[in-house]
Design an enzyme around this catalytic site. Sequence first.
Site, short mmCIF file in Angstrom:
data_model
loop_
_atom_site.label_atom_id
_atom_site.label_comp_id
_atom_site.label_asym_id
_atom_site.label_seq_id
_atom_site.Cartn_x
_atom_site.Cartn_y
_atom_site.Cartn_z
N LYS A 13 42.40 -2.58 3.10
CA LYS A 13 42.02 -1.28 2.53
C LYS A 13 40.52 -1.04 2.69
O LYS A 13 40.10 0.04 3.11
CB LYS A 13 42.37 -1.23 1.02
CG LYS A 13 43.82 -1.48 0.71
CD LYS A 13 44.11 -1.45 -0.78
CE LYS A 13 43.45 -2.54 -1.59
NZ LYS A 13 43.92 -3.91 -1.27
N ARG A 88 45.62 1.67 -9.80
CA ARG A 88 46.38 0.44 -9.61
C ARG A 88 47.53 0.33 -10.60
O ARG A 88 48.29 -0.64 -10.53
CB ARG A 88 45.47 -0.76 -9.84
CG ARG A 88 44.80 -1.28 -8.61
CD ARG A 88 43.93 -2.46 -9.00
NE ARG A 88 43.89 -3.46 -7.99
CZ ARG A 88 42.88 -3.56 -7.11
NH1 ARG A 88 41.90 -2.69 -7.12
NH2 ARG A 88 42.88 -4.51 -6.22
N ARG A 127 38.01 -14.67 4.37
CA ARG A 127 37.07 -13.52 4.33
C ARG A 127 35.67 -13.92 3.87
O ARG A 127 35.49 -14.76 3.01
CB ARG A 127 37.62 -12.46 3.36
CG ARG A 127 36.64 -11.32 3.11
CD ARG A 127 37.27 -10.20 2.32
NE ARG A 127 37.81 -10.64 1.07
CZ ARG A 127 38.58 -9.89 0.29
NH1 ARG A 127 38.90 -8.68 0.65
NH2 ARG A 127 39.03 -10.37 -0.84
N ARG A 160 33.77 -14.41 -2.32
CA ARG A 160 33.97 -13.88 -3.67
C ARG A 160 34.55 -14.97 -4.57
O ARG A 160 35.12 -15.94 -4.09
CB ARG A 160 34.95 -12.70 -3.61
CG ARG A 160 34.30 -11.46 -3.10
CD ARG A 160 35.24 -10.32 -2.78
NE ARG A 160 36.44 -10.16 -3.59
CZ ARG A 160 37.30 -9.17 -3.41
NH1 ARG A 160 37.09 -8.26 -2.47
NH2 ARG A 160 38.39 -9.08 -4.15
N ARG A 171 46.89 -12.66 -7.87
CA ARG A 171 46.60 -11.25 -7.57
C ARG A 171 47.80 -10.59 -6.90
O ARG A 171 48.10 -9.42 -7.16
CB ARG A 171 45.35 -11.14 -6.69
CG ARG A 171 44.06 -11.43 -7.48
CD ARG A 171 42.88 -11.69 -6.57
NE ARG A 171 42.57 -10.59 -5.68
CZ ARG A 171 41.80 -10.70 -4.61
NH1 ARG A 171 41.25 -11.86 -4.30
NH2 ARG A 171 41.55 -9.66 -3.85
P1 AP5 Z 1 39.81 -6.26 3.34
O1 AP5 Z 1 39.59 -4.99 4.08
O2 AP5 Z 1 38.67 -6.81 2.55
O3 AP5 Z 1 41.13 -6.13 2.42
P2 AP5 Z 1 41.37 -5.37 1.06
O4 AP5 Z 1 42.73 -4.78 1.14
O5 AP5 Z 1 40.24 -4.43 0.77
O6 AP5 Z 1 41.39 -6.64 0.07
P3 AP5 Z 1 40.72 -6.89 -1.34
O7 AP5 Z 1 40.86 -8.35 -1.64
O8 AP5 Z 1 39.32 -6.32 -1.43
O9 AP5 Z 1 41.65 -6.08 -2.24
P4 AP5 Z 1 41.91 -6.16 -3.71
O10 AP5 Z 1 42.57 -4.87 -3.88
O11 AP5 Z 1 42.66 -7.30 -4.24
O12 AP5 Z 1 40.45 -6.41 -4.36
P5 AP5 Z 1 39.42 -5.43 -5.07
O13 AP5 Z 1 38.08 -5.81 -4.64
O14 AP5 Z 1 39.84 -4.00 -4.94
O15 AP5 Z 1 40.34 -7.35 4.39
C1 AP5 Z 1 40.60 -8.69 3.99
C2 AP5 Z 1 40.13 -9.67 5.11
O16 AP5 Z 1 40.96 -9.50 6.25
C3 AP5 Z 1 38.69 -9.45 5.60
O17 AP5 Z 1 38.16 -10.70 5.93
C4 AP5 Z 1 38.85 -8.58 6.85
O18 AP5 Z 1 37.80 -8.78 7.78
C5 AP5 Z 1 40.18 -9.09 7.39
N1 AP5 Z 1 40.96 -8.04 8.04
C6 AP5 Z 1 41.08 -6.74 7.65
N2 AP5 Z 1 41.93 -6.08 8.46
C7 AP5 Z 1 42.36 -7.01 9.40
C8 AP5 Z 1 43.26 -6.95 10.50
N3 AP5 Z 1 43.89 -5.81 10.83
N4 AP5 Z 1 43.47 -8.08 11.20
C9 AP5 Z 1 42.85 -9.25 10.89
N5 AP5 Z 1 41.97 -9.35 9.86
C10 AP5 Z 1 41.74 -8.26 9.12
O19 AP5 Z 1 39.63 -5.82 -6.61
C11 AP5 Z 1 39.24 -7.07 -7.12
C12 AP5 Z 1 39.59 -7.17 -8.59
O20 AP5 Z 1 38.90 -6.13 -9.34
C13 AP5 Z 1 41.06 -6.97 -8.96
O21 AP5 Z 1 41.81 -8.16 -8.78
C14 AP5 Z 1 40.94 -6.53 -10.43
O22 AP5 Z 1 40.70 -7.63 -11.28
C15 AP5 Z 1 39.71 -5.65 -10.43
N6 AP5 Z 1 40.02 -4.23 -10.19
C16 AP5 Z 1 39.63 -3.48 -9.11
N7 AP5 Z 1 40.12 -2.24 -9.23
C17 AP5 Z 1 40.84 -2.20 -10.37
C18 AP5 Z 1 41.62 -1.18 -11.00
N8 AP5 Z 1 41.76 0.05 -10.48
N9 AP5 Z 1 42.24 -1.49 -12.18
C19 AP5 Z 1 42.10 -2.71 -12.73
N10 AP5 Z 1 41.39 -3.72 -12.17
C20 AP5 Z 1 40.77 -3.47 -11.00
#
Ligand code: AP5
Length: 216
Positions: A13, A88, A127, A160, A171
Amino acid sequence: MRFVFLGLPGAGKGTQAHVLSEQVDIPAISTGDILRQQVQDGTPLGIEARTYMDRGEYVPDATMVRMVQERLREADASKGFILDGFPRTVAQAQALEDALADAGTPLDAVVKFTISDRIAIRRITGRFTCPVCKRTYHVEWHPPTVEGVCDLDGARLEKRSDEDELTVKRRLATYRTQTEPLETYYWERGLLREVDAEATPSEVSARMIAALADVT
Ligand code: AP5
C-alpha cells in the site's frame, strides 16, 4: 481524487501510494507513518499508540478518527488524497463516509491490494524504511543502490519495531478480523477495485493505474 488503499500488512500500500501520489499530485497519507512520528516525538498520542502497535493491535477508533480528520483539514488535502491504512474498521469507515458526505466530497475508489500471508511475512521481515521520506525498500526485491542508505535523500534506513515474524502474524490476524469486513462494505457501495499485488512493484503500479483509469 479521493482514494482509500486496503490490503494486508506488506501488500505494498505504502509503495503504491507514493507512486500514485507522484503521478496525480495528491498527498499519500499513511496513518502508520503519522503514528510512528508521534511515537518518535514522544507525544501523549505516540506513547498511547506504541503499546497497541508493538502488540500488532489497532489504536482505538476515536483516536484514529480525530487524527485523520485533523490531517484532512490541512491545505494539501483539499485537492484530494490517498489514505493508506485508514479506515481499518467499519466504525472508522462510517466516520470517514459521514465526514466526506458533509463536505460533499465522497470517495472515488477503494483499491484492495491482494497478496498471500506467506508473501506478506517475507515482504515485511525484509523491509527497511527511510526515516526521512518514509519510502520503503526490500532486502531482496527492492534494494537501495547503496546498502542501508535511502536512494532519494541519503538517510540511513531503519527497521520498524513491529516487523518481527510473531508481531507480523498478529497483525495479519488483526487485519482478518477487523479490516477484512471493509472489503464487503466498499464492494456494496460500488467502490472496491481489486489489484493482484503478487508481481514486481512496477507491474503492480501498472495494474493499479489501469484499475483507476476511469477516475484519474
Ligand atoms: P509496503 O509498501 O511498505 O507495504 P504496506 O502494505 O504499506 O505495509 P505496512 O506494514 O506499512 O502496512 P500496515 O498496514 O500493517 O502498517 P501501517 O504502517 O499502516 O511494502 C512492504 C515491503 O515489501 C517493502 O519492503 C517494499 O519495498 C516491498 N514491496 C512492496 N511492493 C512489492 C512488490 N510488488 N514486490 C516485492 N516487494 C515489494 O500501520 C502500523 C500500525 O499502526 C498498525 O498495526 C496499527 O497498530 C497502527 N495503525 C495504523 N493505522 C491505523 C488505523 N487506521 N486504525 C488503528 N490502528 C492503526
